[in-house]
Design an enzyme around this catalytic site. Structure first.
Site, mmCIF file in Angstrom:
data_model
loop_
_atom_site.group_PDB
_atom_site.id
_atom_site.type_symbol
_atom_site.label_atom_id
_atom_site.label_comp_id
_atom_site.label_asym_id
_atom_site.label_seq_id
_atom_site.Cartn_x
_atom_site.Cartn_y
_atom_site.Cartn_z
ATOM 1 N N CYS A 277 17.111 -13.097 15.187
ATOM 2 C CA CYS A 277 16.247 -14.245 14.900
ATOM 3 C C CYS A 277 15.569 -13.978 13.554
ATOM 4 O O CYS A 277 16.061 -13.187 12.763
ATOM 5 C CB CYS A 277 15.256 -14.521 16.031
ATOM 6 S SG CYS A 277 13.953 -13.301 16.256
ATOM 7 N N ASP B 194 11.965 -21.906 18.026
ATOM 8 C CA ASP B 194 11.098 -20.792 17.619
ATOM 9 C C ASP B 194 9.720 -21.014 18.218
ATOM 10 O O ASP B 194 9.015 -21.946 17.835
ATOM 11 C CB ASP B 194 11.010 -20.731 16.099
ATOM 12 C CG ASP B 194 10.239 -19.517 15.601
ATOM 13 O OD1 ASP B 194 9.653 -18.788 16.424
ATOM 14 O OD2 ASP B 194 10.231 -19.310 14.377
ATOM 15 N N ARG C 78 12.260 -14.418 19.806
ATOM 16 C CA ARG C 78 13.507 -14.815 20.463
ATOM 17 C C ARG C 78 14.479 -13.656 20.660
ATOM 18 O O ARG C 78 14.964 -13.427 21.777
ATOM 19 C CB ARG C 78 14.185 -15.929 19.666
ATOM 20 C CG ARG C 78 13.380 -17.208 19.652
ATOM 21 C CD ARG C 78 13.887 -18.194 18.634
ATOM 22 N NE ARG C 78 13.526 -17.743 17.284
ATOM 23 C CZ ARG C 78 13.750 -18.434 16.186
ATOM 24 N NH1 ARG C 78 14.372 -19.603 16.261
ATOM 25 N NH2 ARG C 78 13.379 -17.980 15.010
#
Length: 163
Positions: A11, A129, A17
């Protein structure tokens, strides 16, 4: 059975994440008794959080789901990762584009895939996100990861030729 299969989650900062997906997949690998044959790790495209633990909300919500990610530390993706990992999973199309550009010549670019392409209902979509949003977004990320992880385990088993 193939000896080893290595999976890297990517990420932006490697604090939300990718460490969460890393932790859930690592746990599932243990449950499937594939630990000796599978390495799971995570990295970020941005190095500003290197050495830091995952975001406190990622740690909290993963823990609520029974997964401990508190021991992880952020790292930035490097060219060496392309040689060390059989599958590199980008959380967004933007991450995938970055990884495609970073990938050294001679390394199969098809090893870089979009994480949610392994999901049942979100192929081609970006993992949201949660960093700038509330707890609900962290929970959404957890749910998407929980839904995708069994498909990743199935993919790994096929690669290891266990099924």
């Amino acid at each position: 059975m193939t000896q080893q299969y290595n999976v890297l989650m990517v990420c932006t900062g490697n604090i939300c994440r990718s460490p969460t997906a890393h932790g859930f997949l690592e746990h599932a690998v243990e449950e499937a008794k594939l630990t000796p044959h599978v390495v799971v790790d995570s990295a970020g495209t941005y190095g500003g959080h290197q050495g830091e633990p995952p975001h406190h909300r990622s740690v909290f919500f993963a823990e609520q789901a029974g997964i401990d990610i508190s021991h992880q530390t952020a790292q930035r993706i490097e060219k060496r990762h392309f040689y060390d990992f059989d599958l590199i999973l980008a959380m967004t199309e933007q991450h995938k584009d970055y990884l495609t550009r970073l990938c050294p010549n001679g390394v199969p670019i098809n090893n870089v895939q979009l994480y949610l392409d392994f999901s049942d209902g979100f192929k081609g979509e970006d993992m949201p996100d949660p960093y700038y949003y509330g707890d609900d977004m962290f929970l959404t990320v957890i749910e998407l990861i929980k839904q995708t992880t069994p498909n990743l385990i199935q993919h790994i088993k096929v690669q290891l030729k266990t099924e």
